[in-house]
Design a protein around this motif. Structure first.
Motif, mmCIF file in Angstrom:
data_model
loop_
_atom_site.group_PDB
_atom_site.id
_atom_site.type_symbol
_atom_site.label_atom_id
_atom_site.label_comp_id
_atom_site.label_asym_id
_atom_site.label_seq_id
_atom_site.Cartn_x
_atom_site.Cartn_y
_atom_site.Cartn_z
ATOM 1 N N PRO A 1 -8.735 32.286 -7.510
ATOM 2 C CA PRO A 1 -7.615 32.459 -8.452
ATOM 3 C C PRO A 1 -8.123 32.556 -9.890
ATOM 4 C CG PRO A 1 -7.651 30.234 -7.539
ATOM 5 C CD PRO A 1 -8.664 31.017 -6.778
ATOM 6 N N GLU A 2 -7.373 33.210 -10.743
ATOM 7 C CA GLU A 2 -7.811 33.445 -12.122
ATOM 8 C C GLU A 2 -8.080 32.135 -12.867
ATOM 9 O OE1 GLU A 2 -5.013 35.873 -14.107
ATOM 10 O OE2 GLU A 2 -5.270 37.610 -12.785
ATOM 11 N N HIS A 3 -7.287 31.134 -12.569
ATOM 12 C CA HIS A 3 -7.399 29.871 -13.290
ATOM 13 C C HIS A 3 -8.370 28.908 -12.589
ATOM 14 C CE1 HIS A 3 -4.142 29.827 -10.366
ATOM 15 N NE2 HIS A 3 -4.369 28.524 -10.197
ATOM 16 N N TYR A 4 -9.188 29.402 -11.661
ATOM 17 C CA TYR A 4 -10.079 28.536 -10.874
ATOM 18 C C TYR A 4 -11.045 27.754 -11.763
ATOM 19 C CZ TYR A 4 -14.088 27.180 -8.038
ATOM 20 O OH TYR A 4 -15.110 26.455 -7.471
ATOM 21 N N GLU A 5 -11.773 28.448 -12.650
ATOM 22 C CA GLU A 5 -12.782 27.775 -13.460
ATOM 23 C C GLU A 5 -12.164 26.667 -14.314
ATOM 24 O OE1 GLU A 5 -15.968 27.922 -13.461
ATOM 25 O OE2 GLU A 5 -16.120 29.521 -11.961
ATOM 26 N N TYR A 6 -10.970 26.893 -14.803
ATOM 27 C CA TYR A 6 -10.340 25.931 -15.697
ATOM 28 C C TYR A 6 -9.729 24.758 -14.932
ATOM 29 C CZ TYR A 6 -6.997 24.002 -19.037
ATOM 30 O OH TYR A 6 -6.281 23.144 -19.840
ATOM 31 N N GLU A 7 -9.084 25.012 -13.789
ATOM 32 C CA GLU A 7 -8.310 23.988 -13.094
ATOM 33 C C GLU A 7 -9.033 23.349 -11.900
ATOM 34 O OE1 GLU A 7 -4.394 25.093 -11.981
ATOM 35 O OE2 GLU A 7 -3.861 25.936 -13.937
ATOM 36 N N PHE A 8 -9.886 24.127 -11.212
ATOM 37 C CA PHE A 8 -10.396 23.650 -9.928
ATOM 38 C C PHE A 8 -11.914 23.434 -9.866
ATOM 39 C CE2 PHE A 8 -6.438 25.855 -8.919
ATOM 40 C CZ PHE A 8 -5.777 24.882 -8.173
ATOM 41 N N ALA A 9 -12.660 24.160 -10.673
ATOM 42 C CA ALA A 9 -14.128 24.129 -10.531
ATOM 43 C C ALA A 9 -14.694 22.714 -10.709
ATOM 44 C CB ALA A 9 -14.777 25.096 -11.523
ATOM 45 N N GLY A 10 -14.168 21.983 -11.698
ATOM 46 C CA GLY A 10 -14.651 20.625 -11.939
ATOM 47 C C GLY A 10 -14.412 19.704 -10.752
ATOM 48 N N ILE A 11 -13.218 19.813 -10.148
ATOM 49 C CA ILE A 11 -12.902 18.985 -8.978
ATOM 50 C C ILE A 11 -13.794 19.387 -7.810
ATOM 51 C CG2 ILE A 11 -11.068 18.228 -7.402
ATOM 52 C CD1 ILE A 11 -9.034 19.124 -9.517
ATOM 53 N N ALA A 12 -13.994 20.702 -7.651
ATOM 54 C CA ALA A 12 -14.817 21.201 -6.541
ATOM 55 C C ALA A 12 -16.240 20.664 -6.640
ATOM 56 C CB ALA A 12 -14.821 22.728 -6.542
ATOM 57 N N ARG A 13 -16.799 20.607 -7.844
ATOM 58 C CA ARG A 13 -18.169 20.099 -8.003
ATOM 59 C C ARG A 13 -18.242 18.614 -7.670
ATOM 60 N NH1 ARG A 13 -22.115 23.152 -9.603
ATOM 61 N NH2 ARG A 13 -21.693 25.161 -10.626
ATOM 62 N N LYS A 14 -17.219 17.846 -8.055
ATOM 63 C CA LYS A 14 -17.209 16.410 -7.720
ATOM 64 C C LYS A 14 -17.170 16.210 -6.204
ATOM 65 C CE LYS A 14 -14.988 14.835 -11.988
ATOM 66 N NZ LYS A 14 -13.768 14.220 -12.579
ATOM 67 N N ILE A 15 -16.357 17.035 -5.538
ATOM 68 C CA ILE A 15 -16.284 16.931 -4.074
ATOM 69 C C ILE A 15 -17.618 17.338 -3.459
ATOM 70 C CG2 ILE A 15 -15.167 17.830 -1.998
ATOM 71 C CD1 ILE A 15 -12.611 18.178 -3.644
ATOM 72 N N ALA A 16 -18.205 18.416 -3.965
ATOM 73 C CA ALA A 16 -19.476 18.908 -3.425
ATOM 74 C C ALA A 16 -20.566 17.852 -3.536
ATOM 75 C CB ALA A 16 -19.892 20.188 -4.153
#
Length: 445
Positions: A46-61
């Motif tokens: 999604p267009e807003h991925y880097e702003y809204e989700f990327a940080g959470i994804a890295r914590k989960i990873a």
């Protein structure tokens, strides 16, 4: 050419013709790229991925320790709902560990667990009580197994269960220490959920905890949340606190509110076999500490303090105690006068200064280690003859104050036993060296 893959290091050792290649997690950047592919597949982010989700994804990873199987499981779970609320829920509540499809990570890991012999299953299941990445020594975990009754102390050295768990891929070992990685730690908690509970999150839910829990450990953040107090109150009502067999608290809490909640929550304990506590003052000990007469394994830790805290005088009531760990005790080195009533004590871990303060140590016939002994003039309970009864001593021993040995007979009574199991014996006396025949006699022994 035959290429063999296996979950079990011992199988690799049996079939290898060259050194096996041990597969670990993917490198961080490669893993994150793969993880994103598992989340979105062929779809565009999604267009807003880097702003809204990327940080959470890295914590989960970071929690997945580079495991491709974990990336697949969690990626599928995150793909279901592209919302911050859902993704934060996955991050904080570890929902990915509860997935039940056949190719999900816990189900896949459980296949290996199901093939373990029953005695190894039982021992591994209790490892989840210790904090994640906790490095335990063989004595620490073996003492725990003995205290809760799954190993007979007289035969606990017959097999090295820890190395067997390493050979089967459930534990890791380095320089004499053992630990389980994140995934195996969660597997251990999963398979023992009916008996064991590890509280490592302020947001735990008491309603989800089986009433059959008998072994409890706590290792949480040092910050107060109102819902933690509420859930601890619910926990008291849900499980039978009076019949808990294990209570392990792995850290001290600067937040006084949390410390008080923990103390109040365990007022009714009286059947413990294992107790690990961290104390800041004499008031930090459990309310019914003196009643814990069934204890077999006790570990007391304390923080540094200007005012030296003393050990409770009631410590000597624990007649069934086999293992006492004061390695992290920074209070007074004085012991209760009747400490030698602990005649069943085998392993006493403490500083040399503490060991030297055991009065009438000869009564503790099962003691395996005595680091230091002081012969004290005119002080009953500190004569050299006390050592003659300690026939199971191992390791090394320092004897000080030999100038106070009164007679040859007293020295002779001790010397016959001292060298039986000891690897090292160091004799220290006054600045003028041996001054009596008794001193010389002990020195020659």
């Amino acid at each position: 050419m035959v290429l063999v893959t296996t979950r079990f290091p011992k199988v690799a050792g049996m079939v290898k013709t060259v050194d096996p290649l041990e597969l670990r997690g993917l490198e961080s950047n490669d893993f994150f790229t793969f993880f994103e592919a598992c989340i979105f597949g062929q779809d565009n982010k999604p267009e807003h991925y880097e702003y809204e989700f990327a940080g959470i994804a890295r914590k989960i990873a970071n929690k997945l320790k580079g495991s491709p199987l974990a990336a697949k499981t969690v990626g599928r779970l995150l793909h279901k709902h592209l919302s911050q609320e859902h993704w934060n829920g996955v991050l904080e509540k570890h929902q990915w560990l509860k997935q039940q499809e056949n190719d999900d990570i816990m189900q896949s890991l459980k296949i290996s667990y199901d093939y373990l012999p029953f005695d190894l299953k039982k021992r591994f299941s209790y490892c989840g009580l210790f904090p994640e990445d906790h490095e335990f020594t063989p004595s620490e975990i073996n003492h725990f197994w003995v205290a809760i009754g799954i190993i007979d102390y007289n035969h606990h050295a017959d097999r090295n269960y820890l190395d067997e768990l390493v050979d089967n891929g459930f534990l890791m070992k380095k320089k004499g220490y053992y630990w389980d990685d994140r995934l195996m730690h969660e597997l251990s908690k999963s398979v023992s959920a009916q008996e064991c509970l590890n509280i490592s999150d302020l947001d735990f839910r008491a309603d989800a905890i089986p009433q059959s829990v008998r072994h409890l450990s706590i290792n949480i953040e040092d910050r107060y949340k109102a819902n933690f107090e509420e859930e601890m109150c619910k926990l008291r009502e849900r499980i039978d606190i009076a019949n808990l067999r294990t209570l392990m608290i792995f850290r001290g809490y600067e937040e006084e509110r949390i410390a008080k909640i923990l103390k109040d929550s365990f007022k009714e304990i009286n059947s413990l076999r294992v107790l690990f506590i961290v104390v800041k003052s004499a008031q930090s000990f459990p309310y019914r500490f003196s009643k814990l007469i069934h204890l077999q394994y006790l570990k007391i830790s304390s923080s540094y303090s200007e005012d030296e805290m003393s050990l409770p005088s009631t410590l000597s009531r624990f007649y069934h105690l086999k293992f006492l760990d004061l390695d992290d005790w920074y209070g007074s080195s004085d012991l209760p006068k009747d400490f030698s009533h602990l005649e069943n004590l085998h392993d006493f871990r403490a500083a040399s200064k503490v060991h030297s303060n055991i009065r009438n140590v000869g009564k503790m016939k099962h003691l395996l280690e005595l680091k230091e002994f002081h012969v004290r003039k005119g002080n009953m309970g500190f004569q050299l003859r006390e050592l003659g009864s300690l026939t199971e001593l191992e390791g090394g021993l320092i004897i000080r104050g030999l100038e106070h040995v009164a007679t040859k007979e007293e020295a002779t009574a001790a010397k016959l036993e001292l060298k039986r199991n000891l690897k090292e014996l160091e004799l220290l006396w006054g600045r003028d060296g041996p001054t009596t025949d008794a001193d010389i006699l002990v020195c020659k022994s």
